[in-house]
Design a protein around this motif. Structure first.
Motif, PDB file in Angstrom:
ATOM      1  N   MET A 269      -4.173  -1.148   8.637  1.00  0.00           N
ATOM      2  CA  MET A 269      -3.342  -1.413   7.452  1.00  0.00           C
ATOM      3  C   MET A 269      -3.546  -0.330   6.396  1.00  0.00           C
ATOM      4  SD  MET A 269      -3.217  -5.515   6.757  1.00  0.00           S
ATOM      5  CE  MET A 269      -4.834  -5.979   7.351  1.00  0.00           C
ATOM      6  N   LEU A 270      -4.799   0.069   6.173  1.00  0.00           N
ATOM      7  CA  LEU A 270      -5.077   1.131   5.203  1.00  0.00           C
ATOM      8  C   LEU A 270      -4.410   2.442   5.625  1.00  0.00           C
ATOM      9  CD1 LEU A 270      -8.841   0.480   4.366  1.00  0.00           C
ATOM     10  CD2 LEU A 270      -6.913   0.271   2.790  1.00  0.00           C
ATOM     11  N   LEU A 271      -4.536   2.784   6.911  1.00  0.00           N
ATOM     12  CA  LEU A 271      -3.946   4.033   7.401  1.00  0.00           C
ATOM     13  C   LEU A 271      -2.424   3.986   7.371  1.00  0.00           C
ATOM     14  CD1 LEU A 271      -6.200   4.965  10.467  1.00  0.00           C
ATOM     15  CD2 LEU A 271      -6.239   5.909   8.167  1.00  0.00           C
ATOM     16  N   ASP A 272      -1.842   2.872   7.812  1.00  0.00           N
ATOM     17  CA  ASP A 272      -0.385   2.762   7.851  1.00  0.00           C
ATOM     18  C   ASP A 272       0.216   2.817   6.451  1.00  0.00           C
ATOM     19  OD1 ASP A 272      -0.630   2.448  10.569  1.00  0.00           O
ATOM     20  OD2 ASP A 272      -0.061   0.337  10.608  1.00  0.00           O
ATOM     21  N   GLY A 273      -0.438   2.152   5.504  1.00  0.00           N
ATOM     22  CA  GLY A 273       0.119   2.073   4.166  1.00  0.00           C
ATOM     23  C   GLY A 273      -0.132   3.302   3.315  1.00  0.00           C
ATOM     24  N   LEU A 274      -1.370   3.800   3.319  1.00  0.00           N
ATOM     25  CA  LEU A 274      -1.746   4.864   2.381  1.00  0.00           C
ATOM     26  C   LEU A 274      -1.668   6.267   2.950  1.00  0.00           C
ATOM     27  CD1 LEU A 274      -4.719   3.048   0.641  1.00  0.00           C
ATOM     28  CD2 LEU A 274      -2.423   3.422  -0.255  1.00  0.00           C
ATOM     29  N   ARG A 275      -1.796   6.419   4.282  1.00  0.00           N
ATOM     30  CA  ARG A 275      -1.718   7.726   4.940  1.00  0.00           C
ATOM     31  C   ARG A 275      -2.590   8.772   4.253  1.00  0.00           C
ATOM     32  NH1 ARG A 275      -1.296   7.043   9.179  1.00  0.00           N
ATOM     33  NH2 ARG A 275      -0.378   9.004   9.754  1.00  0.00           N
ATOM     34  N   PRO A 276      -3.902   8.558   4.185  1.00  0.00           N
ATOM     35  CA  PRO A 276      -4.788   9.522   3.505  1.00  0.00           C
ATOM     36  C   PRO A 276      -5.017  10.769   4.356  1.00  0.00           C
ATOM     37  CG  PRO A 276      -6.086   7.765   4.491  1.00  0.00           C
ATOM     38  CD  PRO A 276      -4.639   7.426   4.751  1.00  0.00           C
ATOM     39  N   LEU A 277      -4.333  11.849   4.037  1.00  0.00           N
ATOM     40  CA  LEU A 277      -4.481  13.085   4.805  1.00  0.00           C
ATOM     41  C   LEU A 277      -5.900  13.620   4.688  1.00  0.00           C
ATOM     42  CD1 LEU A 277      -1.197  15.028   4.057  1.00  0.00           C
ATOM     43  CD2 LEU A 277      -1.958  14.171   6.266  1.00  0.00           C
TER      44      LEU A 277
ATOM     45  N   GLY B 179       1.695  11.349  11.884  1.00  0.00           N
ATOM     46  CA  GLY B 179       2.606  11.966  10.931  1.00  0.00           C
ATOM     47  C   GLY B 179       2.597  11.265   9.587  1.00  0.00           C
ATOM     48  N   VAL B 180       3.044  11.991   8.567  1.00  0.00           N
ATOM     49  CA  VAL B 180       3.082  11.475   7.200  1.00  0.00           C
ATOM     50  C   VAL B 180       4.439  11.832   6.618  1.00  0.00           C
ATOM     51  CG1 VAL B 180       2.042  11.656   4.919  1.00  0.00           C
ATOM     52  CG2 VAL B 180       0.596  11.814   6.942  1.00  0.00           C
ATOM     53  N   PRO B 181       5.198  10.886   6.053  1.00  0.00           N
ATOM     54  CA  PRO B 181       4.895   9.459   6.022  1.00  0.00           C
ATOM     55  C   PRO B 181       5.106   8.827   7.392  1.00  0.00           C
ATOM     56  CG  PRO B 181       7.047   9.830   5.098  1.00  0.00           C
ATOM     57  CD  PRO B 181       6.469  11.188   5.399  1.00  0.00           C
ATOM     58  N   LEU B 182       4.517   7.674   7.589  1.00  0.00           N
ATOM     59  CA  LEU B 182       4.638   6.948   8.848  1.00  0.00           C
ATOM     60  C   LEU B 182       5.950   6.182   8.842  1.00  0.00           C
ATOM     61  CD1 LEU B 182       3.166   6.078  11.449  1.00  0.00           C
ATOM     62  CD2 LEU B 182       2.254   4.155  10.169  1.00  0.00           C
TER      63      LEU B 182
ATOM     64  N   LEU C  62       0.832  -1.201   0.000  1.00  0.00           N
ATOM     65  CA  LEU C  62       0.000   0.000   0.000  1.00  0.00           C
ATOM     66  C   LEU C  62       0.873   1.259   0.000  1.00  0.00           C
ATOM     67  CD1 LEU C  62      -2.769  -1.109   2.519  1.00  0.00           C
ATOM     68  CD2 LEU C  62      -3.070  -0.706   0.068  1.00  0.00           C
ATOM     69  N   ALA C  63       1.951   1.239   0.793  1.00  0.00           N
ATOM     70  CA  ALA C  63       2.852   2.395   0.849  1.00  0.00           C
ATOM     71  C   ALA C  63       3.512   2.626  -0.509  1.00  0.00           C
ATOM     72  CB  ALA C  63       3.908   2.189   1.933  1.00  0.00           C
ATOM     73  N   ALA C  64       3.875   1.543  -1.202  1.00  0.00           N
ATOM     74  CA  ALA C  64       4.480   1.683  -2.535  1.00  0.00           C
ATOM     75  C   ALA C  64       3.479   2.277  -3.514  1.00  0.00           C
ATOM     76  CB  ALA C  64       4.978   0.326  -3.033  1.00  0.00           C
ATOM     77  N   MET C  65       2.212   1.868  -3.407  1.00  0.00           N
ATOM     78  CA  MET C  65       1.166   2.438  -4.266  1.00  0.00           C
ATOM     79  C   MET C  65       1.000   3.924  -3.982  1.00  0.00           C
ATOM     80  SD  MET C  65      -1.691  -0.605  -4.075  1.00  0.00           S
ATOM     81  CE  MET C  65      -3.001   0.503  -4.488  1.00  0.00           C
ATOM     82  N   ALA C  66       1.035   4.298  -2.711  1.00  0.00           N
ATOM     83  CA  ALA C  66       0.864   5.704  -2.337  1.00  0.00           C
ATOM     84  C   ALA C  66       2.046   6.540  -2.816  1.00  0.00           C
ATOM     85  CB  ALA C  66       0.701   5.826  -0.823  1.00  0.00           C
ATOM     86  N   ASP C  67       3.252   5.943  -2.847  1.00  0.00           N
ATOM     87  CA  ASP C  67       4.423   6.668  -3.352  1.00  0.00           C
ATOM     88  C   ASP C  67       4.282   6.965  -4.837  1.00  0.00           C
ATOM     89  OD1 ASP C  67       5.619   6.753  -0.898  1.00  0.00           O
ATOM     90  OD2 ASP C  67       6.957   5.050  -1.263  1.00  0.00           O
ATOM     91  N   GLU C  68       3.698   6.011  -5.592  1.00  0.00           N
ATOM     92  CA  GLU C  68       3.527   6.186  -7.032  1.00  0.00           C
ATOM     93  C   GLU C  68       2.449   7.210  -7.353  1.00  0.00           C
ATOM     94  OE1 GLU C  68       2.824   2.405  -8.851  1.00  0.00           O
ATOM     95  OE2 GLU C  68       4.667   1.541  -8.039  1.00  0.00           O
ATOM     96  N   ALA C  69       1.368   7.187  -6.587  1.00  0.00           N
ATOM     97  CA  ALA C  69       0.252   8.112  -6.828  1.00  0.00           C
ATOM     98  C   ALA C  69      -0.247   8.608  -5.479  1.00  0.00           C
ATOM     99  CB  ALA C  69      -0.872   7.396  -7.581  1.00  0.00           C
ATOM    100  N   PRO C  70       0.368   9.670  -4.933  1.00  0.00           N
ATOM    101  CA  PRO C  70      -0.014  10.161  -3.602  1.00  0.00           C
ATOM    102  C   PRO C  70      -1.499  10.508  -3.525  1.00  0.00           C
ATOM    103  CG  PRO C  70       1.957  11.255  -4.383  1.00  0.00           C
ATOM    104  CD  PRO C  70       1.420  10.469  -5.535  1.00  0.00           C
ATOM    105  N   LEU C  71      -2.095  10.147  -2.388  1.00  0.00           N
ATOM    106  CA  LEU C  71      -3.512  10.423  -2.184  1.00  0.00           C
ATOM    107  C   LEU C  71      -3.707  11.865  -1.755  1.00  0.00           C
ATOM    108  CD1 LEU C  71      -4.617   7.243  -0.200  1.00  0.00           C
ATOM    109  CD2 LEU C  71      -4.928   7.711  -2.616  1.00  0.00           C
ATOM    110  N   GLY C  72      -4.710  12.492  -2.290  1.00  0.00           N
ATOM    111  CA  GLY C  72      -5.042  13.843  -1.879  1.00  0.00           C
ATOM    112  C   GLY C  72      -6.526  14.074  -2.041  1.00  0.00           C
TER     113      GLY C  72
END
Length: 198
Positions: free
Chosen positions: A56-64, A190-193, A22-32
């Protein structure tokens, strides 16, 4: 990929891999500015507790910001998405109550000094007496009860240097929250975790 873990160690490894993917996906296309985040796949829908899927969703994607969380527990979204245009709406209408399991609402902020209050969240629920604001310190993840089907209005007050990711840096926000099996998650880690390397 479809097997279930048999031991606590296997479960921890599977959930760790899910967080990393999930973190790798968020790095490729940051959520906003995401309103609804839907988790799918065995690691999320097969988690032994809904709180584990939420984390898991919060730790990986960190949706601000303020985001509704849900899981595709029956793995039906993929097959419905493969239907013809008009049949998609029909499939969704037919299976509406069985498609998603609402996990709840997450409020994720970034910034703040470790150990100090990052945000204060006042939760207004219809028919409930007003409660004192919940203080969330930088580095904390707090869970507040907000049962499935319950609606609430949030007043979020941010400390100096803390942001919900919005372009305009206001100190006070109003938001709507829907309950779920995990409730209301207030995340000031905090972001990133920073996850352990092992």
């Amino acid at each position: 990929p479809a097997t279930l873990p048999h031991t606590d160690d296997e479960l921890a490894v599977m959930q760790g891999v899910a967080r990393a993917q999930l973190a790798a996906m968020a790095d490729e296309a940051p959520l906003g500015g995401v309103d609804l985040l839907i988790g799918a796949g065995m690691a999320l829908s097969g988690a032994p507790a809904p709180a584990a899927a939420s984390q898991m969703l919060l730790d990986g994607l960190r949706p601000l910001g303020v985001t509704q969380l849900a899981i595709d527990a029956s793995a039906l979204l993929g097959p419905i998405g493969a239907l013809e245009g008009g049949e998609v709406a029909e499939g969704i209408a037919l299976l509406a109550d069985d498609l998603l399991v609402p996990l709840g609402t997450a409020v994720v902020c970034r910034g703040g000094e470790p150990g100090r209050v990052a945000m204060r969240v006042t939760i207004h629920r219809p028919g409930w007496p007003d409660a004192a604001p919940v203080e969330v310190r930088a580095g904390q993840l707090l869970l507040q009860q907000l049962p499935r089907g319950t609606q609430a209005e949030l007043i979020i007050e941010l400390a100096e240097g803390v942001s919900l990711g919005a372009p305009r840096r206001a100190a006070r926000y109003q938001a709507h929250a829907s309950g779920g099996v995990s409730g209301l998650l207030l995340d000031a880690r905090g972001v990133p975790l920073g996850l352990p390397r092992r």
